[in-house]
Design a protein around this motif. Structure first.
Motif, short mmCIF file in Angstrom:
data_model
loop_
_atom_site.label_atom_id
_atom_site.label_comp_id
_atom_site.label_asym_id
_atom_site.label_seq_id
_atom_site.Cartn_x
_atom_site.Cartn_y
_atom_site.Cartn_z
N LEU A 118 0.83 -1.20 0.00
CA LEU A 118 0.00 0.00 0.00
C LEU A 118 0.87 1.26 0.00
CD1 LEU A 118 -2.76 1.39 0.14
CD2 LEU A 118 -2.66 1.16 2.63
N VAL A 119 1.94 1.27 0.77
CA VAL A 119 2.82 2.44 0.81
C VAL A 119 3.43 2.67 -0.58
CG1 VAL A 119 4.90 3.45 1.83
CG2 VAL A 119 3.31 2.14 3.27
N PHE A 120 3.86 1.59 -1.24
CA PHE A 120 4.41 1.72 -2.58
C PHE A 120 3.36 2.27 -3.55
CE2 PHE A 120 5.64 0.23 -6.79
CZ PHE A 120 6.98 0.56 -6.83
N LYS A 121 2.13 1.77 -3.45
CA LYS A 121 1.06 2.27 -4.32
C LYS A 121 0.81 3.76 -4.08
CE LYS A 121 -2.35 -0.78 -5.45
NZ LYS A 121 -3.53 -1.61 -5.22
N GLU B 8 -3.89 8.54 -8.21
CA GLU B 8 -5.00 8.80 -7.30
C GLU B 8 -4.55 8.86 -5.85
OE1 GLU B 8 -8.12 9.86 -7.85
OE2 GLU B 8 -7.37 9.99 -9.89
N HIS B 9 -3.50 8.13 -5.52
CA HIS B 9 -2.94 8.19 -4.17
C HIS B 9 -2.02 9.41 -4.02
CE1 HIS B 9 -4.40 4.23 -3.04
NE2 HIS B 9 -3.82 3.68 -4.09
N LEU B 10 -1.07 9.53 -4.93
CA LEU B 10 0.00 10.53 -4.83
C LEU B 10 -0.53 11.96 -4.69
CD1 LEU B 10 3.09 10.60 -4.83
CD2 LEU B 10 3.03 10.64 -7.32
N LYS B 11 -1.56 12.28 -5.45
CA LYS B 11 -2.08 13.66 -5.42
C LYS B 11 -2.76 14.01 -4.10
CE LYS B 11 -6.55 12.92 -7.64
NZ LYS B 11 -7.33 13.19 -8.86
N GLU C 232 -2.49 22.42 -2.27
CA GLU C 232 -3.32 21.58 -3.11
C GLU C 232 -2.48 21.13 -4.31
OE1 GLU C 232 -7.25 22.07 -5.86
OE2 GLU C 232 -7.25 23.08 -3.92
N ILE C 233 -2.51 19.83 -4.59
CA ILE C 233 -1.72 19.29 -5.68
C ILE C 233 -2.63 18.94 -6.85
CG2 ILE C 233 -0.18 17.40 -6.39
CD1 ILE C 233 1.04 19.29 -4.29
N SER C 234 -2.26 19.41 -8.04
CA SER C 234 -2.93 19.03 -9.28
C SER C 234 -1.91 18.28 -10.11
CB SER C 234 -3.39 20.25 -10.07
OG SER C 234 -4.17 21.09 -9.27
N VAL C 235 -2.31 17.15 -10.65
CA VAL C 235 -1.39 16.33 -11.44
C VAL C 235 -1.61 16.61 -12.92
CG1 VAL C 235 -0.71 13.97 -12.04
CG2 VAL C 235 -1.33 14.53 -9.68
N ALA C 236 -0.54 17.02 -13.59
CA ALA C 236 -0.61 17.20 -15.03
C ALA C 236 -0.42 15.86 -15.72
CB ALA C 236 0.45 18.20 -15.50
N GLN C 237 0.55 15.07 -15.23
CA GLN C 237 0.79 13.76 -15.83
C GLN C 237 1.62 12.90 -14.90
OE1 GLN C 237 2.45 13.91 -19.76
NE2 GLN C 237 2.44 11.71 -19.99
N LEU C 238 1.34 11.60 -14.87
CA LEU C 238 2.15 10.62 -14.17
C LEU C 238 2.39 9.46 -15.12
CD1 LEU C 238 3.57 9.45 -11.65
CD2 LEU C 238 1.37 8.46 -11.01
N GLY D 7 9.73 20.22 6.28
CA GLY D 7 8.86 20.05 5.11
C GLY D 7 8.45 18.60 4.89
N PHE D 8 9.43 17.71 4.97
CA PHE D 8 9.12 16.29 4.79
C PHE D 8 8.29 15.75 5.95
CE2 PHE D 8 12.56 16.01 1.55
CZ PHE D 8 11.78 15.46 0.54
N ARG D 9 8.47 16.28 7.15
CA ARG D 9 7.64 15.84 8.27
C ARG D 9 6.17 16.10 7.96
NH1 ARG D 9 8.98 17.85 14.12
NH2 ARG D 9 10.87 16.90 13.34
N GLY D 10 5.86 17.30 7.47
CA GLY D 10 4.48 17.63 7.11
C GLY D 10 3.97 16.76 5.98
N THR D 11 4.79 16.54 4.96
CA THR D 11 4.40 15.70 3.83
C THR D 11 4.16 14.27 4.29
OG1 THR D 11 5.58 17.09 2.24
CG2 THR D 11 5.15 14.81 1.58
N PHE D 12 5.08 13.73 5.09
CA PHE D 12 4.94 12.34 5.55
C PHE D 12 3.83 12.19 6.59
CE2 PHE D 12 9.58 11.33 4.21
CZ PHE D 12 9.17 11.31 2.88
N ASP D 13 3.52 13.27 7.33
CA ASP D 13 2.33 13.24 8.20
C ASP D 13 1.08 13.07 7.34
OD1 ASP D 13 3.86 13.64 10.50
OD2 ASP D 13 3.25 15.74 10.76
N GLN D 14 1.03 13.79 6.22
CA GLN D 14 -0.10 13.66 5.29
C GLN D 14 -0.18 12.26 4.73
OE1 GLN D 14 -0.55 18.20 3.62
NE2 GLN D 14 0.88 16.90 2.53
#
Length: 168
Positions: free
Chosen positions: A22-25, A31-34, A43-49, A152-159
């Motif tokens: 699940l973490v890898f996904k 749909e997960h990453l954004k 707010e993250i908008s994905v142009a392309q993955l 910064g990464f603490r906040g991101t990884f908390d999310q």
């Protein structure tokens, strides 16, 4: 979360209460990453993955006050459920690499490697980040940003952790 610098890399380790698959996904599917990537409150908008070696993740980050920045990952190496290696940069809307909007001394590209290992249903995630093709001045500036990058990464990884707890 553990943070240290080994040589000239930032190393952050976080144990997540979620299975490795699940973490890898969460890192590899749009749909997960954004839903968790980026600074807290943005707010993250994905142009392309295009998740494959040589592929890229192109995204827009909008701050709560409306400022926008574009970013891009270019994937170098992917080992399913084990490891993802990419070059990270700021970009323009077309995906061209540009300088960070807030500093000319941040390296144009930062090489990141994240690894995943599972133990009793928990995943240990380790991120290693370091400048790529950077000048000495850029490398020195990067090293001086370790504490701010840690925050910064603490906040991101908390999310990420919050997102995973709702989906595991």
């Amino acid at each position: 979360m553990t943070v240290k610098s080994e040589g000239k890399e930032l190393v952050i380790t976080r144990v997540l209460n979620a299975p490795r698959k699940l973490v890898f996904k969460a890192w590899s599917e749009v749909e997960h990453l954004k839903r968790w990537w980026g600074p807290k409150g943005f707010e993250i908008s994905v142009a392309q993955l295009d998740f494959r070696p040589g592929g890229f993740f192109h995204y827009n980050m909008q701050s709560p006050d409306g400022n926008q920045m574009w970013g891009k990952f270019v994937y170098q190496e992917i080992e399913a459920f084990e490891k993802i290696v990419w070059l990270n940069s700021f970009s323009d809307e077309a995906g061209n690499i540009v300088r960070a909007p807030f500093s000319d001394l941040i390296p144009l590209e930062i090489r990141n490697a994240v690894t995943f290992s599972e133990n009793n249903g928990n995943t240990t995630m380790t991120l290693c980040s370091g400048p790529f093709n950077a000048t000495e001045e850029e490398r020195s500036f990067f090293e001086g940003m370790f504490e701010s990058m840690h925050e910064g990464f603490r906040g991101t990884f908390d999310q990420l952790e919050e997102y995973l707890s709702a989906h595991s």
